[in-house]
Design a protein around this motif. Structure first.
Motif, mmCIF file in Angstrom:
data_model
loop_
_atom_site.group_PDB
_atom_site.id
_atom_site.type_symbol
_atom_site.label_atom_id
_atom_site.label_comp_id
_atom_site.label_asym_id
_atom_site.label_seq_id
_atom_site.Cartn_x
_atom_site.Cartn_y
_atom_site.Cartn_z
ATOM 1 N N VAL A 2 -12.001 21.629 37.489
ATOM 2 C CA VAL A 2 -11.458 20.664 36.542
ATOM 3 C C VAL A 2 -11.167 21.370 35.227
ATOM 4 C CG1 VAL A 2 -13.742 19.942 35.743
ATOM 5 C CG2 VAL A 2 -11.817 18.391 35.510
ATOM 6 N N GLN A 3 -10.079 20.980 34.596
ATOM 7 C CA GLN A 3 -9.723 21.495 33.273
ATOM 8 C C GLN A 3 -9.965 20.383 32.254
ATOM 9 O OE1 GLN A 3 -7.211 21.857 35.956
ATOM 10 N NE2 GLN A 3 -8.464 23.657 36.407
ATOM 11 N N LEU A 4 -10.519 20.767 31.123
ATOM 12 C CA LEU A 4 -10.901 19.803 30.100
ATOM 13 C C LEU A 4 -10.238 20.154 28.775
ATOM 14 C CD1 LEU A 4 -14.734 19.739 30.900
ATOM 15 C CD2 LEU A 4 -12.993 18.126 31.698
ATOM 16 N N VAL A 5 -9.693 19.149 28.101
ATOM 17 C CA VAL A 5 -9.049 19.356 26.811
ATOM 18 C C VAL A 5 -9.537 18.289 25.840
ATOM 19 C CG1 VAL A 5 -6.885 19.480 25.548
ATOM 20 C CG2 VAL A 5 -7.009 20.355 27.903
ATOM 21 N N GLU A 6 -10.205 18.726 24.775
ATOM 22 C CA GLU A 6 -10.693 17.807 23.758
ATOM 23 C C GLU A 6 -9.640 17.571 22.685
ATOM 24 O OE1 GLU A 6 -14.281 20.570 24.738
ATOM 25 O OE2 GLU A 6 -12.131 20.743 24.380
ATOM 26 N N SER A 7 -9.734 16.423 22.040
ATOM 27 C CA SER A 7 -8.862 16.109 20.915
ATOM 28 C C SER A 7 -9.570 15.095 20.029
ATOM 29 C CB SER A 7 -7.518 15.550 21.391
ATOM 30 O OG SER A 7 -7.709 14.345 22.122
ATOM 31 N N GLY A 8 -9.042 14.920 18.827
ATOM 32 C CA GLY A 8 -9.564 13.899 17.936
ATOM 33 C C GLY A 8 -10.449 14.402 16.818
ATOM 34 N N GLY A 9 -10.714 15.693 16.795
ATOM 35 C CA GLY A 9 -11.539 16.215 15.723
ATOM 36 C C GLY A 9 -10.798 16.192 14.396
ATOM 37 N N GLY A 10 -11.543 16.464 13.321
ATOM 38 C CA GLY A 10 -10.923 16.488 12.004
ATOM 39 C C GLY A 10 -11.969 16.455 10.916
ATOM 40 N N TRP A 11 -11.500 16.067 9.762
ATOM 41 C CA TRP A 11 -12.350 16.015 8.575
ATOM 42 C C TRP A 11 -12.602 14.558 8.230
ATOM 43 C CZ3 TRP A 11 -11.602 13.727 3.870
ATOM 44 C CH2 TRP A 11 -12.476 14.090 2.843
ATOM 45 N N VAL A 12 -13.852 14.267 7.847
ATOM 46 C CA VAL A 12 -14.202 12.900 7.484
ATOM 47 C C VAL A 12 -15.319 12.936 6.459
ATOM 48 C CG1 VAL A 12 -15.899 12.656 9.350
ATOM 49 C CG2 VAL A 12 -14.758 10.617 8.439
ATOM 50 N N GLN A 13 -15.363 11.953 5.615
ATOM 51 C CA GLN A 13 -16.444 11.863 4.645
ATOM 52 C C GLN A 13 -17.698 11.295 5.304
ATOM 53 O OE1 GLN A 13 -14.806 9.622 1.292
ATOM 54 N NE2 GLN A 13 -14.691 11.543 0.137
ATOM 55 N N ALA A 14 -18.833 11.636 4.743
ATOM 56 C CA ALA A 14 -20.100 11.123 5.255
ATOM 57 C C ALA A 14 -20.069 9.596 5.289
ATOM 58 C CB ALA A 14 -21.246 11.611 4.386
ATOM 59 N N GLY A 15 -20.588 9.050 6.372
ATOM 60 C CA GLY A 15 -20.554 7.606 6.571
ATOM 61 C C GLY A 15 -19.358 7.128 7.360
#
Length: 127
Positions: A2-15
């Motif tokens: 199986v091949q896996l590809v993540e997405s959706g990461g980024g920068w966010v403020q605490a909370g």
């Protein structure tokens, strides 16, 4: 395999919140236990959560219980990680992983328990 590809990461403020996705291809997705791990700079890869093949059972690390949720959609070959009330210490590269065979306990908390890995997605939480 199986091949896996993540997405959706980024920068966010605490909370704040982020939702990661991991899309699978190449094999029968519903036959794999899926897990999320993370790795901060200078630290070992750390187990976060796991979900059973059907999605009916989940297991959480104590550090994220009550804040993070794992789910999967076997029709879409995708596993999700919903992260709420993020903290600066959640900053890491997040990896999804697939576990194809096991005996005994269904979830694995060590990286060696999983057979396939995505490339990771960076999550940065600022204070």
């Amino acid at each position: 395999q199986v091949q896996l590809v993540e997405s959706g990461g980024g920068w966010v403020q605490a909370g704040g919140s982020l939702r990661l996705s991991c899309a699978a291809s190449g094999s029968t997705f519903s036959s794999y236990v899926m897990g999320w791990f993370r790795q901060a700079p200078g630290k070992e890869r750390e187990f976060v959560l796991a979900i059973s093949e059907s999605g009916g059972i989940t297991y959480y690390a104590a550090t994220v219980k009550g804040r993070f949720t794992i789910s999967r959609d076997n029709a879409k070959n995708t596993v999700y990680l919903q992260m709420n009330r993020l903290k600066p210490e959640d900053t890491a590269v997040y990896y999804c992983a697939a576990r194809s065979e096991y005996s005994g306990r269904w979830y694995g908390v060590g990286p060696g328990s999983y057979d396939y890995w995505g490339q990771g997605t960076q999550v940065t939480v600022s204070s």
